[in-house]
Write a protein that holds these residues in place. Sequence first.
Motif, PDB file in Angstrom:
ATOM      1  N   ARG A 249       0.876  -1.165   0.161  1.00 25.14           N
ATOM      2  CA  ARG A 249      -0.075   0.171   0.109  1.00 25.14           C
ATOM      3  C   ARG A 249       0.860   1.234   0.047  1.00 25.14           C
ATOM      4  NH1 ARG A 249      -5.182   0.025   4.022  1.00 25.14           N
ATOM      5  NH2 ARG A 249      -4.999   2.222   2.919  1.00 25.14           N
ATOM      6  N   GLY A 250       2.026   1.157   0.409  1.00 23.10           N
ATOM      7  CA  GLY A 250       2.756   2.370   0.399  1.00 23.10           C
ATOM      8  C   GLY A 250       2.546   3.077   1.463  1.00 23.10           C
ATOM      9  N   ALA A 251       2.216   2.770   2.795  1.00 20.96           N
ATOM     10  CA  ALA A 251       1.478   3.551   3.656  1.00 20.96           C
ATOM     11  C   ALA A 251       2.000   2.990   5.220  1.00 20.96           C
ATOM     12  CB  ALA A 251       0.173   3.685   3.614  1.00 20.96           C
ATOM     13  N   SER A 252       2.159   3.807   6.058  1.00 22.26           N
ATOM     14  CA  SER A 252       2.422   3.295   7.376  1.00 22.26           C
ATOM     15  C   SER A 252       1.009   2.921   7.897  1.00 22.26           C
ATOM     16  CB  SER A 252       3.109   4.297   8.240  1.00 22.26           C
ATOM     17  OG  SER A 252       3.104   4.078   9.574  1.00 22.26           O
ATOM     18  N   LEU A 253       0.774   1.881   8.277  1.00 23.96           N
ATOM     19  CA  LEU A 253      -0.595   1.334   8.678  1.00 23.96           C
ATOM     20  C   LEU A 253      -0.750   1.602  10.050  1.00 23.96           C
ATOM     21  CD1 LEU A 253      -0.968  -2.149   7.107  1.00 23.96           C
ATOM     22  CD2 LEU A 253      -1.819   0.120   6.458  1.00 23.96           C
ATOM     23  N   ASP A 254      -1.536   2.842  10.275  1.00 25.82           N
ATOM     24  CA  ASP A 254      -1.634   3.225  11.859  1.00 25.82           C
ATOM     25  C   ASP A 254      -2.338   2.568  12.840  1.00 25.82           C
ATOM     26  OD1 ASP A 254      -2.795   5.212  13.924  1.00 25.82           O
ATOM     27  OD2 ASP A 254      -1.409   6.482  13.150  1.00 25.82           O
ATOM     28  N   LEU A 255      -3.589   2.386  12.547  1.00 24.39           N
ATOM     29  CA  LEU A 255      -4.389   1.517  13.103  1.00 24.39           C
ATOM     30  C   LEU A 255      -4.426   1.635  14.407  1.00 24.39           C
ATOM     31  CD1 LEU A 255      -4.510  -1.548  10.781  1.00 24.39           C
ATOM     32  CD2 LEU A 255      -6.113   0.115  10.986  1.00 24.39           C
ATOM     33  N   LEU A 256      -4.377   2.770  15.071  1.00 22.61           N
ATOM     34  CA  LEU A 256      -3.807   2.961  16.392  1.00 22.61           C
ATOM     35  C   LEU A 256      -5.451   3.653  17.299  1.00 22.61           C
ATOM     36  CD1 LEU A 256      -0.370   4.277  16.568  1.00 22.61           C
ATOM     37  CD2 LEU A 256      -1.138   1.834  17.093  1.00 22.61           C
ATOM     38  N   ALA A 257      -6.508   2.982  16.627  1.00 25.45           N
ATOM     39  CA  ALA A 257      -7.859   3.500  17.045  1.00 25.45           C
ATOM     40  C   ALA A 257      -8.247   2.331  17.870  1.00 25.45           C
ATOM     41  CB  ALA A 257      -8.770   3.905  16.129  1.00 25.45           C
ATOM     42  N   PHE A 258      -8.798   2.120  19.238  1.00 22.63           N
ATOM     43  CA  PHE A 258      -8.990   0.856  19.801  1.00 22.63           C
ATOM     44  C   PHE A 258     -10.182   1.163  20.534  1.00 22.63           C
ATOM     45  CE2 PHE A 258      -4.362   1.091  19.753  1.00 22.63           C
ATOM     46  CZ  PHE A 258      -3.819   0.115  19.674  1.00 22.63           C
ATOM     47  N   PHE A 259     -10.940  -0.054  21.056  1.00 21.69           N
ATOM     48  CA  PHE A 259     -12.282   0.116  21.650  1.00 21.69           C
ATOM     49  C   PHE A 259     -12.082  -1.320  22.478  1.00 21.69           C
ATOM     50  CE2 PHE A 259     -16.676  -0.983  23.199  1.00 21.69           C
ATOM     51  CZ  PHE A 259     -16.776   0.384  23.544  1.00 21.69           C
ATOM     52  N   ASN A 260     -12.230  -1.200  24.020  1.00 18.83           N
ATOM     53  CA  ASN A 260     -12.038  -2.328  24.798  1.00 18.83           C
ATOM     54  C   ASN A 260     -13.372  -2.108  25.871  1.00 18.83           C
ATOM     55  OD1 ASN A 260     -10.949  -4.347  26.260  1.00 18.83           O
ATOM     56  ND2 ASN A 260      -9.516  -3.164  27.375  1.00 18.83           N
TER      57      ASN A 260
END
Length: 521
Positions: free
Chosen positions: A325-336
């Motif tokens: 993808r040529g991207a830093s996959l952030d995915l630093l949103a969470f739900f606990n």
Amino acid sequence: MLISFCGARGGDAPLTWGQRSTRRWIDWLGPHEASLNVPYLLPVPAGSDDDVVREGLRRLVDRHEALRTTYPDGAQRVLRSGSLDVVTRTGDPEAVLAELAAERFRHDDGVPVRCAIVDGTAVALVTSHLSTDWSAMMTLAAEFPALVRGESLPEPTWHPLDQAAAEATPEAVRHNVEALAHWRSILERAPRSLLDFPERTPEPERFVRLGMDSPALAAAAPMLAERWGVSVGSLLATTAGVALATLGGHDTAALRVICGNRREAPLRGMVGKAAQDGLFAVDLAAPTLRGIVHDGHNAAKRAYRYGRYDPYELDALKGAVRHERGASLDLLAFFNDLRMGRSWSVPDADPAKTRFFVDFSTPRARARAFFTLEYAPDTCLLFVLADTAYLSRDTGWALLRAVEALVLRGVADGDVPASHIADTAGLEPVRRPAGWRRAGPDWYDPSAVADVLRIACRAADVTVDADLTAHLASDVDTPEAAHALVMGALAGRTDVLAPRRYILNGRRPASGRDPLDHDGP
């Protein structure tokens, strides 16, 4: 005072998948970080003297192998025997607990338990997150009073050594393949970050945990979940994701959800680390919030189903998709969801009673927005740990208010049209500076892309077209080499995407097609 423990079994094994997930976080946080320790106050049964309490603790450690395990060199080693220091303290039990939890464990050679008897009324118990998660701590809390009273309990039948063996079976290998396929299907198409907009000046303590105490949400959420045929957890996780996606101007909400992984019988009572991250994504394509929540409920079930996997193999997968993808996959949103199956029974409550507060702040965390749902009998406690480089305190509180507002409107009106979600939530989408562009699900700043190319490729002359084709004059010989340099420079960046094509010194690749060309997710 030292107490001696002696268990029925010792031995070595690889880390379980849950332990590997936690080990990665511990290593990332650094050698002095203790924020992943698991603290708990155990009430002491009335009339129990300190010696009886120590005997109960000894029996607890004897029973559960995870409490007498060290973690040398990426493995787990269950100690057959050893000792644990149980000190006596006076004062506020919560303060003693916080003090014990503030020190990191010596995982290579130390037992993963620290405890103190406080004024004979409570035990401040802290464990390493490599050895317990919240479900495991609930098991310890349930057993402790009976053990102090000298009662007999059935012996545990499943320990982390057993889990490690189970994860090497063909059935587990097949499940791991399916789980990785689930992750790939989302990683390829979801926004690489829901917060892909310019950074702001962060606060001195960069991460702040903001709280909402809402009796109204505790009353409304179960009512709406039953009416719409979904769970309270998936309702609130989806609504939190919708709020975050609405703020960032995205069509898909992607969150990592914390999966307890305790569905199967052997794992339900295991004292060990089973929880891992799942990946949840829901498209905001349905015409109403009810439809989005239904889709979110199904997405949450898939996320929890595939929340067990080998995290080392997932790391390799993320690296491959990141490169593609040529991207830093952030995915630093969470739900606990930490309610542990407990539900509210709250009559209609006035939203005017909702209270907002700051829980704590910290200089370091691995999250941009971390929602946590906690239980109290008479109110809903919803928190968001906000990265103030992206979310101000006011914006963090607005996200919490948005969850409450959407659920209350759903109860009052029966549904919310998708076109009214932003107004109902009280959220105004972020306005990115002029010149920012969108490629597939991702926003980026072309000028920042050009700056990365200049620095990473030592390029004197750089232009970036609207289709993310980069023209650069550089000593770099091949598009592959240029891409590798760029990918190494954009880690953690939410404002940059790597070019889809590289034209070096005016020359296209001999094949006529850049082998790194991709059309986006």
